[in-house]
Design a protein around this motif. Structure first.
Motif, mmCIF file in Angstrom:
data_model
loop_
_atom_site.group_PDB
_atom_site.id
_atom_site.type_symbol
_atom_site.label_atom_id
_atom_site.label_comp_id
_atom_site.label_asym_id
_atom_site.label_seq_id
_atom_site.Cartn_x
_atom_site.Cartn_y
_atom_site.Cartn_z
ATOM 1 N N GLU A 306 0.816 -1.226 0.000
ATOM 2 C CA GLU A 306 0.000 0.000 0.000
ATOM 3 C C GLU A 306 0.850 1.277 0.000
ATOM 4 O O GLU A 306 0.509 2.270 0.647
ATOM 5 C CB GLU A 306 -0.961 -0.009 1.200
ATOM 6 C CG GLU A 306 -2.048 -1.059 1.089
ATOM 7 C CD GLU A 306 -1.870 -2.222 2.063
ATOM 8 O OE1 GLU A 306 -2.155 -3.363 1.651
ATOM 9 O OE2 GLU A 306 -1.436 -2.004 3.187
ATOM 10 N N GLU A 333 1.806 -7.557 9.148
ATOM 11 C CA GLU A 333 0.707 -6.702 9.589
ATOM 12 C C GLU A 333 -0.046 -7.409 10.719
ATOM 13 O O GLU A 333 -0.359 -8.594 10.619
ATOM 14 C CB GLU A 333 -0.240 -6.427 8.417
ATOM 15 C CG GLU A 333 -1.410 -5.531 8.766
ATOM 16 C CD GLU A 333 -2.181 -5.062 7.525
ATOM 17 O OE1 GLU A 333 -1.630 -4.238 6.765
ATOM 18 O OE2 GLU A 333 -3.297 -5.538 7.301
ATOM 19 N N HIS A 450 1.647 -1.846 9.936
ATOM 20 C CA HIS A 450 2.690 -2.542 9.167
ATOM 21 C C HIS A 450 3.974 -2.582 9.989
ATOM 22 O O HIS A 450 4.340 -1.578 10.596
ATOM 23 C CB HIS A 450 2.998 -1.800 7.869
ATOM 24 C CG HIS A 450 1.949 -1.955 6.818
ATOM 25 N ND1 HIS A 450 1.966 -1.222 5.656
ATOM 26 C CD2 HIS A 450 0.866 -2.767 6.731
ATOM 27 C CE1 HIS A 450 0.935 -1.576 4.899
ATOM 28 N NE2 HIS A 450 0.245 -2.508 5.529
HETATM 29 MN MN MN Z 1 -1.526 -3.476 4.775
#
Ligand code: MN
Length: 505
Positions: A306, A333, A450
């Motif tokens: 992302e 994550e 993250h």
């Molecule tokens: Mn993520």
């Protein structure tokens, strides 16, 4: 793609001319033998290079400037065998931008009770020489690591090895490049950050690319390269029947191989050490890269999903620190919880992208399943469970005026039951001291979802890295209490604002 063996730390000994030539020759001889012993020590993964004993302002300044210019020099080990008046160190330390560790040791381990005389005392002065040197480091406000103990002690050598790995990761990041395909995931806050600040304070640069640049690299991949890579998958993984050589979805595995080959070429050609992707930016791609990302991470590339370039760079730094050590490291994550009071657990995973270096299985399973996000064809991915044992989760966030690192010690555990319907790689862990304290502290500090997860290195590696970088490091471990942690956050807030401490060096 990671090789620590050519990196050098320079063994630098301070003294002065007052002692006369005989003593200085003995100092040099002792320094040479310590440097040689540390160089031969496998727990220190880099070369240790002896440098001539320094006794003047000018020699110290020149050595520090030489270190700055030496491409393979990742830092200095400084040792004061005798007393080295520390004003001599001011110009040198002011021009040194590479990290240094202060080794506070002495050549002999024991006091020779029956023979000790003033000649011995004259030669073996580390106990006060090291304090004089320590003063000037503090007076100049220099971040450095101090290691105390006899140089033959395995604990001292291990500590130097930790520092060398942190210094190696720091060196690896200087002038390094991170590729960012697309931008940040729309509206997400914590994955954002100031790329100019990162380049000033952490040394690496982040450059954006259109996904079309990757698509173009994929188009240059030949069918025979795809053939060879899919055969490699067959040998390396437990490939599901539908993706196998006679399976009905073999073409989708071939597409996964094409993504990997294109991505690999793009990263190699650009000299990148890490990259980020975005499921919102996949124009021209058939699948979200899953398997490709997993395999590139296993080869040492940093990765953040992302658009998370900070975590990509951190995963790479962790992989450099961990190089050659048992245990893997991965992008991670915090995904979902198992609440059980003091025994609560976190299931870590991502849409696809965990590194197989942390897998408990010899042969992770190569599978294809739908992905409810991204609006593309089903992506191929490696599915596995992380191996049990101690680990850390580290997170780097941009607080606006500075970077903050968080580290939480965790213990990965084997899930009590099988997870037959979960089609992604995952790790289950219990955070220290427990989920309530760990997550409360993490959230109060603004830590990201993250992280860089590692079973190869402990929190002290991250702390050394932060000291080198001159950034805040918050440590959540078995001793953490929320009220203490809140005070630390408030005090640090004041400290960083008042002192103006930034790693602009
Ligand atoms: Mn993520």
């Amino acid at each position: 793609m990671i090789d620590l063996s050519n990196y050098e730390i320079w063994f630098v000994t301070g003294s002065q001319n007052l002692y006369g030539e005989d003593v200085l020759q003995q100092v040099a001889q002792h320094a040479r033998s310590i440097a040689a012993a540390l160089d031969a020590e496998t727990v220190i993964p880099v070369k240790v290079i002896y440098k001539p004993v320094l006794t003047t302002h000018d020699a110290i300044r020149r050595l520090c400037i030489e270190a700055e210019l030496a491409d393979d020099c990742i830092g200095l080990v400084t040792w004061m065998h005798t007393f080295s008046p520390a004003r001599m160190w001011i110009p040198g330390l002011q021009s040194l931008r590479k990290p240094f560790v202060h080794l506070h040791t002495q050549f002999n381990s024991d006091i020779p009770w029956s023979t000790i005389d003033m000649d011995f005392m004259n030669l073996n002065q580390s106990a006060h020489g090291g304090r004089e040197f320590g003063f000037i480091g503090s007076r100049l406000g220099l971040e450095r690591t101090v290691v105390v103990g006899h140089w033959q002690d395995p604990a001292v050598r291990r500590r130097l090895g930790v520092w060398a790995r942190a210094a190696g990761a720091w060196h690896d990041g200087q002038r390094a490049r991170i590729a960012r395909f697309g931008d940040n995931m729309r509206n997400v806050a914590v994955t954002e950050g100031n790329k100019v600040s990162a380049e000033i304070e952490l040394g690496y640069s982040v450059s954006g690319y259109g996904i079309g640049d990757l698509v173009q690299a994929m188009q240059q991949v030949s069918d025979s390269e795809v053939d060879a890579l899919t055969r490699e998958y067959d040998d390396t993984y437990s490939v599901s029947a539908e993706l196998g050589p006679r399976g009905g979805r073999r073409s989708e595995l071939r597409e996964g191989a094409r993504i990997e080959l294109g991505l690999r070429r793009f990263l190699a050609d650009g000299g990148f050490i890490g990259f980020s992707s975005s499921f919102e930016v996949l124009h021209g791609m058939a699948q979200l890269p899953g398997l490709a990302v997993q395999r590139l991470m296993a080869d040492g590339y940093g990765f953040g999903a992302e658009g998370d370039w900070k975590t990509a760079a951190l995963v790479r730094a962790v992989k450099v620190m961990a190089h050659g050590l048992p245990g893997g490291s991965s992008f991670m994550e915090d995904y979902t919880y198992h609440f059980r009071g003091n025994e609560s657990l976190v299931l870590g995973a991502h849409m696809l992208e965990l590194c197989p270096s942390i897998a408990d299985q010899q042969k992770p399973s190569l599978e294809i399943h739908p992905l409810s996000i991204g609006g593309k064809s089903d992506p191929v991915r490696l599915v596995f469970t992380g191996r049990p044992g101690p680990a850390i989760n580290a997170s780097l966030v941009d607080m606006g005026d500075r970077f903050r690192m968080l580290v939480n010690e965790v213990n990965a555990v084997t899930p009590a039951e099988a997870l037959p319907r979960l089609p992604v790689a995952r790790v289950l862990w219990k955070p220290e001291p427990d989920l309530e304290v760990a997550a409360t502290s993490w959230i109060l500090a603004g830590g990201a979802h993250h992280t860089a997860y590692s079973q190869a290195i402990g929190a002290e590696y991250i702390e050394d890295y932060c000291d080198i970088a001159g950034i805040e490091c918050l440590h959540i471990d078995a001793d953490t209490r929320v009220d203490d942690f809140k005070r630390e956050l408030r005090w640090n807030e004041a400290y960083y604002r008042m002192s103006g401490v930034r790693a602009v060096r």
